[in-house]
Design a protein around this motif. Structure first.
Motif, PDB file in Angstrom:
ATOM      1  N   GLU A   1       0.846  -1.193   0.000  1.00 13.61           N
ATOM      2  CA  GLU A   1       0.000   0.000   0.000  1.00 13.61           C
ATOM      3  C   GLU A   1       0.880   1.242   0.000  1.00 13.61           C
ATOM      4  O   GLU A   1       1.788   1.374   0.827  1.00 13.61           O
ATOM      5  CB  GLU A   1      -0.924   0.017   1.213  1.00 13.61           C
ATOM      6  N   ILE A   2       0.621   2.132  -0.938  1.00 10.07           N
ATOM      7  CA  ILE A   2       1.354   3.386  -1.050  1.00 10.07           C
ATOM      8  C   ILE A   2       0.347   4.517  -1.052  1.00 10.07           C
ATOM      9  O   ILE A   2      -0.602   4.521  -1.848  1.00 10.07           O
ATOM     10  CB  ILE A   2       2.222   3.434  -2.317  1.00 10.07           C
ATOM     11  N   VAL A   3       0.552   5.484  -0.172  1.00  4.28           N
ATOM     12  CA  VAL A   3      -0.337   6.645  -0.056  1.00  4.28           C
ATOM     13  C   VAL A   3       0.465   7.897  -0.380  1.00  4.28           C
ATOM     14  O   VAL A   3       1.525   8.135   0.222  1.00  4.28           O
ATOM     15  CB  VAL A   3      -0.947   6.752   1.355  1.00  4.28           C
ATOM     16  N   THR A   4      -0.010   8.695  -1.317  1.00  2.25           N
ATOM     17  CA  THR A   4       0.612   9.963  -1.663  1.00  2.25           C
ATOM     18  C   THR A   4      -0.406  11.079  -1.449  1.00  2.25           C
ATOM     19  O   THR A   4      -1.560  10.961  -1.864  1.00  2.25           O
ATOM     20  CB  THR A   4       1.095   9.970  -3.121  1.00  2.25           C
ATOM     21  N   LYS A   5       0.047  12.158  -0.792  1.00  3.53           N
ATOM     22  CA  LYS A   5      -0.829  13.280  -0.505  1.00  3.53           C
ATOM     23  C   LYS A   5      -0.093  14.586  -0.772  1.00  3.53           C
ATOM     24  O   LYS A   5       1.133  14.654  -0.692  1.00  3.53           O
ATOM     25  CB  LYS A   5      -1.300  13.261   0.957  1.00  3.53           C
ATOM     26  N   GLY A   6      -0.868  15.624  -1.073  1.00  2.32           N
ATOM     27  CA  GLY A   6      -0.296  16.943  -1.279  1.00  2.32           C
ATOM     28  C   GLY A   6      -1.368  18.003  -1.135  1.00  2.32           C
ATOM     29  O   GLY A   6      -2.562  17.744  -1.329  1.00  2.32           O
ATOM     30  N   ASN A   7      -0.950  19.211  -0.756  1.00  5.42           N
ATOM     31  CA  ASN A   7      -1.888  20.320  -0.638  1.00  5.42           C
ATOM     32  C   ASN A   7      -1.158  21.630  -0.896  1.00  5.42           C
ATOM     33  O   ASN A   7       0.075  21.708  -0.789  1.00  5.42           O
ATOM     34  CB  ASN A   7      -2.575  20.333   0.726  1.00  5.42           C
ATOM     35  N   ILE A   8      -1.930  22.644  -1.217  1.00  4.62           N
ATOM     36  CA  ILE A   8      -1.397  23.982  -1.449  1.00  4.62           C
ATOM     37  C   ILE A   8      -2.299  24.975  -0.726  1.00  4.62           C
ATOM     38  O   ILE A   8      -3.527  24.865  -0.775  1.00  4.62           O
ATOM     39  CB  ILE A   8      -1.303  24.297  -2.958  1.00  4.62           C
ATOM     40  N   THR A   9      -1.677  25.941  -0.030  1.00  7.75           N
ATOM     41  CA  THR A   9      -2.442  26.874   0.803  1.00  7.75           C
ATOM     42  C   THR A   9      -1.952  28.305   0.583  1.00  7.75           C
ATOM     43  O   THR A   9      -1.219  28.856   1.418  1.00  7.75           O
ATOM     44  CB  THR A   9      -2.322  26.498   2.292  1.00  7.75           C
TER      45      THR A   9
END
Length: 205
Positions: A118-126
């Motif tokens: 299982e591989i989880v990738t996350k990202g956000n911009i604020t």
């Protein structure tokens, strides 16, 4: 053998702003507003195959550099050699008897092995803007995205039975299929995997 590929993608936009009326800096009134837009997508692919031990011996060994697929998924050590060695050691010591048969001649001992990646990738911009009367996106994330990839491999080794051709069809040949003990053990592993994935998805929501 059963391969289950699950790909889940989530994206969200959550802009918000605070408006201050004209007047003194100590004004007690302000107006805040925001919006939330999200999208979820899940793709599930399943592949099943059946091989006899003789067919596996005739297959060409796959080199690590020739394996297709994504980064780090199903390219790691599956520990199959260790798993088989441990079971053979138990058989040699007499703790397990893999040669035990039922009265109809079919085996009753089954081995099962499951591997999960299982591989989880996350990202956000604020980003945020502070103007004279309006502050845009003072807190939280404006845009976010995540992707979860899960690969499950279930291997079941068990006895086989030979199914003769149906009466009146001599042109057909006999077929080798998994014995009932092997088929039921493999099915129970797949049901357990489905229940586990359902519980995990419910927790993520």
């Amino acid at each position: 053998m059963s391969l289950n590929f699950t790909m889940g993608e989530n994206s969200a936009a959550n802009p918000n702003a605070i408006w201050f009326p004209p007047g003194a800096a100590t004004s007690i009134f302000s107006l805040a507003g925001g919006a939330n837009l999200s999208s979820d997508a899940t793709r599930i692919n399943k592949v099943g195959a059946f091989y006899t031990v003789r067919e596996l011996r005739e297959l060409k060994e796959c080199e690590p550099g020739e394996r297709p697929g994504g980064w780090m998924l199903m390219q790691s050590d599956l520990k199959l050699r260790d798993w088989l060695f441990d079971n053979l050691s138990l058989s040699s010591s007499g703790l397990i008897n893999f040669r035990r048969y039922k009265p109809d001649g079919t085996g009753v001992n089954v081995l099962s092995h499951e591997v999960k990646f299982e591989i989880v990738t996350k990202g956000n911009i604020t980003p945020s803007w502070k103007l004279a009367r309006v502050t845009v996106n003072p807190s939280g994330s404006l845009l976010s995205a995540s992707r979860t990839r899960t690969h499950d491999l279930i291997l079941t080794l068990g006895p086989t039975v030979i199914v003769p051709p149906p009466p009146g069809r001599p042109q057909l040949v006999s077929t080798v299929v998994p014995a009932r003990a092997a088929a039921e053990a493999h099915l129970s592993s797949e049901i357990g995997l489905a229940v586990s994935n359902g519980i995990r998805n419910a927790r993520l929501q």
